[in-house]
Design a protein around this motif. Structure first.
Motif, short mmCIF file in Angstrom:
data_model
loop_
_atom_site.label_atom_id
_atom_site.label_comp_id
_atom_site.label_asym_id
_atom_site.label_seq_id
_atom_site.Cartn_x
_atom_site.Cartn_y
_atom_site.Cartn_z
N VAL A 8 0.85 -1.19 0.00
CA VAL A 8 0.00 0.00 0.00
C VAL A 8 0.89 1.24 0.00
N GLY A 9 0.85 1.99 -1.09
CA GLY A 9 1.69 3.15 -1.24
C GLY A 9 2.90 2.82 -2.09
N LEU A 10 2.77 3.00 -3.40
CA LEU A 10 3.84 2.64 -4.34
C LEU A 10 4.65 3.86 -4.73
N GLY A 11 5.01 4.63 -3.72
CA GLY A 11 5.85 5.80 -3.95
C GLY A 11 7.31 5.40 -4.01
N GLN A 12 8.16 6.29 -3.51
CA GLN A 12 9.59 6.11 -3.67
C GLN A 12 10.11 4.85 -2.98
N PHE A 13 9.79 4.66 -1.71
CA PHE A 13 10.27 3.48 -1.00
C PHE A 13 9.36 2.28 -1.19
N GLY A 14 8.06 2.51 -1.28
CA GLY A 14 7.14 1.40 -1.44
C GLY A 14 7.46 0.54 -2.64
N SER A 15 7.84 1.16 -3.74
CA SER A 15 8.16 0.42 -4.95
C SER A 15 9.39 -0.45 -4.76
N GLN A 16 10.39 0.09 -4.05
CA GLN A 16 11.59 -0.71 -3.81
C GLN A 16 11.29 -1.95 -2.98
N PHE A 17 10.44 -1.79 -1.97
CA PHE A 17 10.11 -2.94 -1.14
C PHE A 17 9.21 -3.92 -1.90
N ALA A 18 8.33 -3.42 -2.74
CA ALA A 18 7.50 -4.31 -3.56
C ALA A 18 8.39 -5.20 -4.42
N HIS A 19 9.45 -4.62 -4.96
CA HIS A 19 10.39 -5.38 -5.78
C HIS A 19 11.03 -6.50 -4.97
N LEU A 20 11.46 -6.19 -3.74
CA LEU A 20 12.10 -7.21 -2.91
C LEU A 20 11.12 -8.30 -2.48
N PHE A 21 9.89 -7.91 -2.15
CA PHE A 21 8.88 -8.92 -1.82
C PHE A 21 8.63 -9.85 -3.02
N LYS A 22 8.62 -9.27 -4.21
CA LYS A 22 8.40 -10.09 -5.40
C LYS A 22 9.54 -11.06 -5.64
N VAL A 67 -0.25 -7.36 4.37
CA VAL A 67 -0.16 -6.04 3.77
C VAL A 67 1.14 -5.38 4.22
N ALA A 68 1.70 -4.55 3.34
CA ALA A 68 2.87 -3.74 3.67
C ALA A 68 2.48 -2.28 3.46
N ILE A 69 2.57 -1.49 4.51
CA ILE A 69 2.03 -0.13 4.51
C ILE A 69 3.15 0.89 4.36
N PHE A 70 3.09 1.67 3.27
CA PHE A 70 4.06 2.72 3.00
C PHE A 70 3.35 4.05 2.72
N THR A 71 2.34 4.35 3.52
CA THR A 71 1.58 5.57 3.37
C THR A 71 2.22 6.69 4.20
N GLN A 72 1.57 7.86 4.23
CA GLN A 72 2.09 8.98 5.01
C GLN A 72 2.29 8.56 6.46
N ARG A 73 3.33 9.06 7.07
CA ARG A 73 3.79 8.53 8.36
C ARG A 73 2.77 8.67 9.49
N TYR A 163 8.60 15.89 0.18
CA TYR A 163 7.28 16.31 0.65
C TYR A 163 6.40 16.81 -0.49
N GLN A 164 7.01 17.46 -1.46
CA GLN A 164 6.24 17.90 -2.62
C GLN A 164 5.72 16.70 -3.41
N TYR A 165 6.53 15.65 -3.50
CA TYR A 165 6.14 14.43 -4.21
C TYR A 165 4.96 13.76 -3.53
N SER A 166 4.99 13.71 -2.19
CA SER A 166 3.96 12.97 -1.46
C SER A 166 2.79 13.83 -1.00
#
Length: 400
Positions: A8-22, A67-73, A163-166
């Motif tokens: 959940v949250g495929l931003g900057q870090f979420g995408s990297q972790f999704a890759h590792l989980f895959k 679930v892996a949560i990478f939303t706003q802190r 912060y502008q990105y998110s």
């Protein structure tokens, strides 16, 4: 055994972790969920994920196992509880939560559901923490009576862009996030090596003077104007821990944003931006090479196109000699890593815990000890440094 997971949250870090989980052989399927559907779709295409889901509700209603949560802190606490109550194992980015009540709710949900919860604290596998943990286990420090953990990251070095990105058009409202509510990189690096926990704190907050609308109470959704804060914690064994959370500081945070010091009766350990020293009563040993990470990918990799150049070091840093690379799955060899080599270990910890029904190193009880001291420290700063007690939720049970 294997299990499926929704990121959940495929931003900057979420995408990297999704890759590792895959990549991990203990995971069968990885799904993407993001409030921006195009971002989720892009991640599926780029990383070979197994599909998207419309939103968090659809994910919770599905038969996905975790679930892996990478939303706003500041959103983590409630989302974690919802996921646990829906029968999902949970990996959560830091921090665990932003209030004592939210932390208590997570621990209660883990205790009742007996599901795996892990907070992804990168400092647990920071090379300095790994080295200090080994030295402490061998008794070389003697009694550790004073420690320091700093998270020293200047806003000018990539945080404005992040912060502008998110945060979209109203990013300044969220960029004022109180520094002490993001304490786990500093505290986790200390407590990841030193047994014990904080029992009280006195904290001083430094009001910002930049005047650009960031850390401005009139703009901040957190009513916060502290950009820097320093806390002194009393530990349960009578020792002391000091923590700095700095967002306006003349320091090369792109080189080393988290740094640590441990002082014992027999030896000590100290870090600066580029140097790390082990010291005892006989002399000084430079151990910098043992803790130096190697890049896991290029700074110009296309996957980092949305990441400010000043932040990219945190996305590419791989393993250091002190890391136990042999415990990682072969599929991770040559894969992206980050935060001084921690990402791959954190993913492997979670996958192992879910498949074995065990407690991960940074479980809910440990995460509370990394997170709540900062929450109370921020309250202390709001009260002009008043010394406040810190609740402890106790040690983790031996099993789920």
């Amino acid at each position: 055994m294997t299990f499926s997971i929704g990121v959940v949250g495929l931003g900057q870090f979420g995408s990297q972790f999704a890759h590792l989980f895959k990549l991990h052989p203990g995971v069968s399927e990885v799904y993407a969920v993001d409030e921006l559907p195009e971002r989720a779709g892009k991640a599926v295409e780029a990383l070979g994920l197994d599909g998207t889901m419309a939103d968090f509700d659809e994910l919770l209603a599905s038969d996905v196992d975790a679930v892996a949560i990478f939303t706003q802190r500041w959103t983590h606490g409630p989302l974690v509880v919802r996921a646990l109550r829906a029968g999902k194992h949970v990996y959560s980015a830091v921090p665990m939560a932003v209030t004592e009540e939210e932390i208590a709710n997570i621990i209660e949900a883990v205790r009742e559901t007996k599901l795996v919860y892990q907070m992804g604290e990168t400092s647990y596998y920071n090379p300095a923490t790994v080295y200090a943990r080994e030295q402490q286990a061998s008794g070389k420090f003697g009694r550790i009576f004073y420690t320091e953990g700093d998270y020293v990251h200047d806003m000018d070095l990539g945080f404005y862009e992040a912060y502008q990105y998110s945060g979209g058009e109203n990013w300044k409202e969220t960029a004022s996030y109180p520094p002490m509510l993001y304490p786990t990189h500093a505290i986790g690096g200390v407590l990841g090596a030193v047994p014990g926990h904080a029992v009280s704190v006195s904290c001083i907050g430094v009001k910002d003077e930049r005047g650009d609308g960031v850390f401005d109470k009139d703009v901040s959704m957190f009513n916060n104007d502290f950009s820097n804060a320093t806390a002194l914690f009393e530990m349960n064994d009578g020792g002391a821990m000091r923590t700095n959370e700095m967002r306006r500081v003349g320091y090369p945070s792109h080189i080393r944003e988290s740094r640590f010091r441990y002082f014992g009766t027999e030896a000590s350990f100290e870090q600066l931006a580029t140097t790390t020293l082990w010291q005892d009563k006989q002399g000084v040993l430079d151990v910098s090479e043992q803790l130096e990470t190697k890049p896991s990918m290029s700074l110009d990799d296309p996957s980092l196109a949305d990441v400010a150049p000043e932040l990219r070091d945190a996305f590419i840093s791989g393993l250091a000699p002190v890391h136990d690379a042999a415990r990682l799955p072969a599929e991770f060899h040559g894969a992206p890593n980050g935060h001084e080599g921690s990402h791959q270990f954190l993913v492997d910890d979670f996958v192992t815990a879910v498949n074995e029904g065990s407690l991960p190193p940074v479980n809910a009880w440990v995460a509370a000890r990394y997170t709540l001291p900062g929450v109370v420290a921020h309250e202390s700063a709001l009260r002009g440094g008043e010394r406040l007690a810190i609740r402890d939720f106790g040690d983790a049970p031996e099993s789920l």
